[in-house]
Design a protein around this motif. Structure first.
Motif, PDB file in Angstrom:
ATOM      1  N   UNK A   9       0.846  -1.195   0.000  1.00  0.00           N
ATOM      2  CA  UNK A   9       0.000   0.000   0.000  1.00  0.00           C
ATOM      3  C   UNK A   9       0.881   1.245   0.000  1.00  0.00           C
ATOM      4  N   UNK A  10       0.701   2.108  -0.967  1.00  0.00           N
ATOM      5  CA  UNK A  10       1.478   3.335  -1.048  1.00  0.00           C
ATOM      6  C   UNK A  10       2.698   3.168  -1.943  1.00  0.00           C
ATOM      7  N   UNK A  11       3.407   4.257  -2.140  1.00  0.00           N
ATOM      8  CA  UNK A  11       4.578   4.213  -3.027  1.00  0.00           C
ATOM      9  C   UNK A  11       5.699   3.369  -2.435  1.00  0.00           C
ATOM     10  N   UNK A  12       6.440   2.719  -3.295  1.00  0.00           N
ATOM     11  CA  UNK A  12       7.557   1.887  -2.858  1.00  0.00           C
ATOM     12  C   UNK A  12       8.446   1.602  -4.057  1.00  0.00           C
ATOM     13  N   UNK A  13       9.653   1.198  -3.774  1.00  0.00           N
ATOM     14  CA  UNK A  13      10.557   0.765  -4.833  1.00  0.00           C
ATOM     15  C   UNK A  13      11.496  -0.297  -4.285  1.00  0.00           C
ATOM     16  N   UNK A  69      20.737   0.543  -7.033  1.00  0.00           N
ATOM     17  CA  UNK A  69      20.137   0.723  -8.354  1.00  0.00           C
ATOM     18  C   UNK A  69      18.693   0.223  -8.334  1.00  0.00           C
ATOM     19  N   UNK A  70      17.801   1.014  -8.921  1.00  0.00           N
ATOM     20  CA  UNK A  70      16.377   0.697  -8.879  1.00  0.00           C
ATOM     21  C   UNK A  70      16.045  -0.442  -9.834  1.00  0.00           C
ATOM     22  N   UNK A  71      15.404  -1.475  -9.279  1.00  0.00           N
ATOM     23  CA  UNK A  71      14.937  -2.591 -10.107  1.00  0.00           C
ATOM     24  C   UNK A  71      13.480  -2.394 -10.514  1.00  0.00           C
ATOM     25  N   UNK A  72      12.651  -1.878  -9.610  1.00  0.00           N
ATOM     26  CA  UNK A  72      11.239  -1.664  -9.907  1.00  0.00           C
ATOM     27  C   UNK A  72      10.686  -0.641  -8.934  1.00  0.00           C
ATOM     28  N   UNK A  73       9.591   0.046  -9.338  1.00  0.00           N
ATOM     29  CA  UNK A  73       8.974   1.066  -8.488  1.00  0.00           C
ATOM     30  C   UNK A  73       7.479   1.097  -8.738  1.00  0.00           C
ATOM     31  N   UNK A  74       6.744   1.559  -7.722  1.00  0.00           N
ATOM     32  CA  UNK A  74       5.298   1.697  -7.846  1.00  0.00           C
ATOM     33  C   UNK A  74       4.864   2.941  -7.081  1.00  0.00           C
ATOM     34  N   UNK A  75       4.098   3.811  -7.737  1.00  0.00           N
ATOM     35  CA  UNK A  75       3.528   4.970  -7.075  1.00  0.00           C
ATOM     36  C   UNK A  75       4.440   6.180  -6.965  1.00  0.00           C
ATOM     37  N   UNK A 128      18.405  11.245   0.732  1.00  0.00           N
ATOM     38  CA  UNK A 128      18.392  12.573   0.114  1.00  0.00           C
ATOM     39  C   UNK A 128      17.284  12.777  -0.907  1.00  0.00           C
ATOM     40  N   UNK A 129      16.960  11.757  -1.708  1.00  0.00           N
ATOM     41  CA  UNK A 129      15.986  11.957  -2.776  1.00  0.00           C
ATOM     42  C   UNK A 129      14.548  11.603  -2.389  1.00  0.00           C
ATOM     43  N   UNK A 130      14.345  10.958  -1.223  1.00  0.00           N
ATOM     44  CA  UNK A 130      13.007  10.494  -0.864  1.00  0.00           C
ATOM     45  C   UNK A 130      12.540  10.968   0.499  1.00  0.00           C
ATOM     46  N   UNK A 131      13.432  11.445   1.343  1.00  0.00           N
ATOM     47  CA  UNK A 131      13.055  11.820   2.698  1.00  0.00           C
ATOM     48  C   UNK A 131      13.064  10.611   3.620  1.00  0.00           C
ATOM     49  N   UNK A 132      12.162  10.564   4.619  1.00  0.00           N
ATOM     50  CA  UNK A 132      12.116   9.472   5.573  1.00  0.00           C
ATOM     51  C   UNK A 132      11.506   8.225   4.935  1.00  0.00           C
ATOM     52  N   UNK A 133      12.193   7.088   5.096  1.00  0.00           N
ATOM     53  CA  UNK A 133      11.761   5.847   4.460  1.00  0.00           C
ATOM     54  C   UNK A 133      11.903   4.681   5.429  1.00  0.00           C
ATOM     55  N   UNK A 134      11.012   3.696   5.252  1.00  0.00           N
ATOM     56  CA  UNK A 134      11.128   2.420   5.940  1.00  0.00           C
ATOM     57  C   UNK A 134      11.861   1.464   5.002  1.00  0.00           C
ATOM     58  N   UNK A 136      10.141   2.109   1.316  1.00  0.00           N
ATOM     59  CA  UNK A 136       8.804   2.705   1.343  1.00  0.00           C
ATOM     60  C   UNK A 136       8.872   4.092   1.976  1.00  0.00           C
ATOM     61  N   UNK A 137       8.711   5.166   1.196  1.00  0.00           N
ATOM     62  CA  UNK A 137       8.721   6.518   1.761  1.00  0.00           C
ATOM     63  C   UNK A 137       7.594   6.699   2.774  1.00  0.00           C
ATOM     64  N   UNK A 138       7.934   7.349   3.893  1.00  0.00           N
ATOM     65  CA  UNK A 138       6.944   7.597   4.946  1.00  0.00           C
ATOM     66  C   UNK A 138       6.043   8.755   4.567  1.00  0.00           C
ATOM     67  N   UNK A 139       6.624   9.762   3.908  1.00  0.00           N
ATOM     68  CA  UNK A 139       5.864  10.952   3.509  1.00  0.00           C
ATOM     69  C   UNK A 139       5.831  11.023   1.994  1.00  0.00           C
ATOM     70  N   UNK A 140       4.789  10.505   1.352  1.00  0.00           N
ATOM     71  CA  UNK A 140       4.740  10.483  -0.102  1.00  0.00           C
ATOM     72  C   UNK A 140       4.877  11.853  -0.742  1.00  0.00           C
TER      73      UNK A 140
END
Length: 501
Positions: free
Chosen positions: A254-258, A265-271, A294-300, A311-315
């Motif tokens: 649920x929500x944006x993630x990659x 290196x990014x393999x896949x992303x959603x949102x 740096x590019x996403x802010x706070x992430x789990x 998974x970014x905490x603040x989309x």
């Protein structure tokens, strides 16, 4: 065959026959250069320099003289055992490349006898191939599988020079520091992991000095690029495999993630728009549940096989910032990164020559990552000159050419993509509220040894002479202040002379 009417012999520089003579050449050249800098009229024409070694070779001699290395004996040899050799071969990732390198470098029928040596990033010779008689000659000077071929042990040599400078290098005849190596010529080129950008080894060709061929350096550099191309193809195959595994997982989140691989290196992303690569912490994730990127802010961050689920905490923080009219304005995530500037602490870690790093602690969080050699040079210059430098000044400091401003601006634009508000411009500088410290190596000659930038070389000399120090380090004992009452530069100023804007 000589052609009538053409010059058949190019003017050549005489190469002294011993390390002692070469050392005298270097010492005299440095003394004359220092005297000219102190006493010459700036409007007077440059005097022809005394015969001197190339800067990379001269720096190496000076370092080894300070270490007290005997040019006749070297230091005690360090050799790996068979089990350690096999372990390092597997860990290097270079084992699958041997057939390609062998066919490219040692199986050519029209080239003189050569020894191919492949080392790891620490200078250990992991593989060695070549003509048997030539290898026996090399063994007499300790050049054999398992030996550690670094300056501190065997003096100036091609492998150590390429690993330190991180570019193709050649060391010919009496450019070697040890007299026993003067009958040899070696050319070497570094190999980097395309996924991480880190140095993983070097490819070296060695042979008798009298049979040196001018194309060998380019051949070795081409072989290193070929090896990196093969490693890149293998990484893309691994990334494709991770993408296949990640697709069904992202569909359930649920929500944006990659999903990124171990190198970021990014393999896949959603949102969210997928960045090409995330700047992962150089020291690892640690035990914290939430991390600031740096590019996403706070992430789990959650571990996956061969990668990470992010998974970014603040989309809302993942939306790209609206670019302003200034081409140097911060890129994606720049508004979030700007929060770091207020009371931020930035630490430039240059203690390890092969892996310069940057860490930032600020109001928005903490993060760190490895730096490229060029970015490490730029940040070091800006750290030692807090009042700022123009693009022309930086170009002169890096290349000795104030006209190369396009290259400087492009690199600084890349830096500002993740430093954002930490960097100001017009002139380029760190923001006034940022506390900057630089952690340097114990030996000043190990400060960015890959750099041949004029300003970095002058900084090394200043650190050795006690006339300069790195930001955040205590003053070093050095020469007494000038008798004429000249005031020493304040700590935040660059001790290196730079041209006016």
């Amino acid at each position: 065959m000589r052609q009538p009417g053409r010059q058949t012999r190019r003017p050549e520089r005489r190469i002294p026959q011993s390390a002692a003579e070469l050392a005298k050449v270097h010492e005299r050249a440095l003394a004359e250069a220092a005297a000219r800098s102190a006493n010459r009229d700036p409007s007077a024409p440059d005097e022809p320099p005394f015969l001197q070694a190339r800067p990379e070779i001269g720096d190496s001699w000076e370092r080894l003289r300070r270490l007290g290395l005997d040019p006749d004996a070297g230091a005690d040899a360090v050799h790996l055992g068979p089990a350690e050799i096999e372990h390092r071969r597997r860990a290097s990732g270079l084992d699958p490349l041997l057939p390609i390198l062998r066919g490219t470098l040692v199986e050519q029928v029209d080239q003189p006898p050569l020894i191919l040596a492949i080392t790891d990033a620490d200078g250990h010779i992991l593989w060695q191939e070549g003509e048997r008689g030539l290898r026996r000659s090399a063994e007499r000077i300790g050049f054999l599988t398992g030996a550690r071929w670094v300056e501190e042990r065997v003096g100036t040599n091609g492998i150590a020079a390429a690993l330190r400078a991180q570019r193709p290098m050649h060391v010919h005849s009496a450019e070697h520091y040890l007299r026993s190596h003067h009958s040899w010529t070696c050319v070497a080129a570094p190999v980097r992991d395309p996924g991480t950008g880190l140095l993983i080894g070097a490819i070296n060709l060695s042979g008798p000095a009298h049979s040196v061929r001018p194309y060998l350096l380019q051949l070795t550099a081409t072989a290193a690029k070929l090896a990196e191309t093969e490693l890149r193809a293998r990484r893309l195959e691994s990334l494709h495999h991770l993408r296949t595994l990640a697709a069904p997982m992202l569909a359930r989140v649920n929500g944006p993630a990659l999903v990124v691989d171990a190198a970021g290196w990014t393999a896949a992303a959603a949102g969210l728009p997928p960045p090409a690569r995330l700047r992962l912490p150089a020291e690892g994730w640690g035990s914290a549940a939430v991390h600031w990127l740096p590019s996403l802010g706070e992430c789990v961050i959650e571990p996956l096989a061969d990668g990470w689920l992010v998974r970014p905490v603040r989309p809302q923080d993942t939306a790209p910032a609206v670019p302003g009219p200034d081409p140097d304005a911060a890129g994606p995530g720049g508004g979030r990164v700007a929060e770091q500037a207020e009371g931020a602490r930035l630490r430039l870690d240059l203690r390890r020559a092969a892996s310069p790093g940057l860490s930032v602690r600020g109001a928005a969080g903490s993060w760190s990552h490895a730096l490229s050699p060029r970015h490490a040079e730029l940040l070091l210059l800006l750290a030692t000159e807090r009042d700022g430098l123009s693009a022309a000044q930086l170009a002169d400091a890096l290349f000795g050419d104030p006209a190369r401003t396009v290259t400087v601006r492009a690199e600084l634009s890349r830096l500002r993509r993740y430093l954002g508000g930490l960097l100001a411009h017009r002139p380029y500088r760190f923001a006034d509220s940022v506390l900057v410290t630089v952690a340097g190596p114990e030996d000043p000659y190990d400060l960015l040894p890959a750099s041949s930038a004029p300003a970095v070389r002058r900084l090394r000399a200043g650190l050795v002479g006690g006339t300069a120090r790195l930001p955040g380090t205590p003053p070093l004992p050095g020469p007494r202040p000038p008798a004429d009452g000249t005031v020493a530069p304040r700590p935040r100023s660059d001790p290196l002379p730079l041209p006016p804007q």
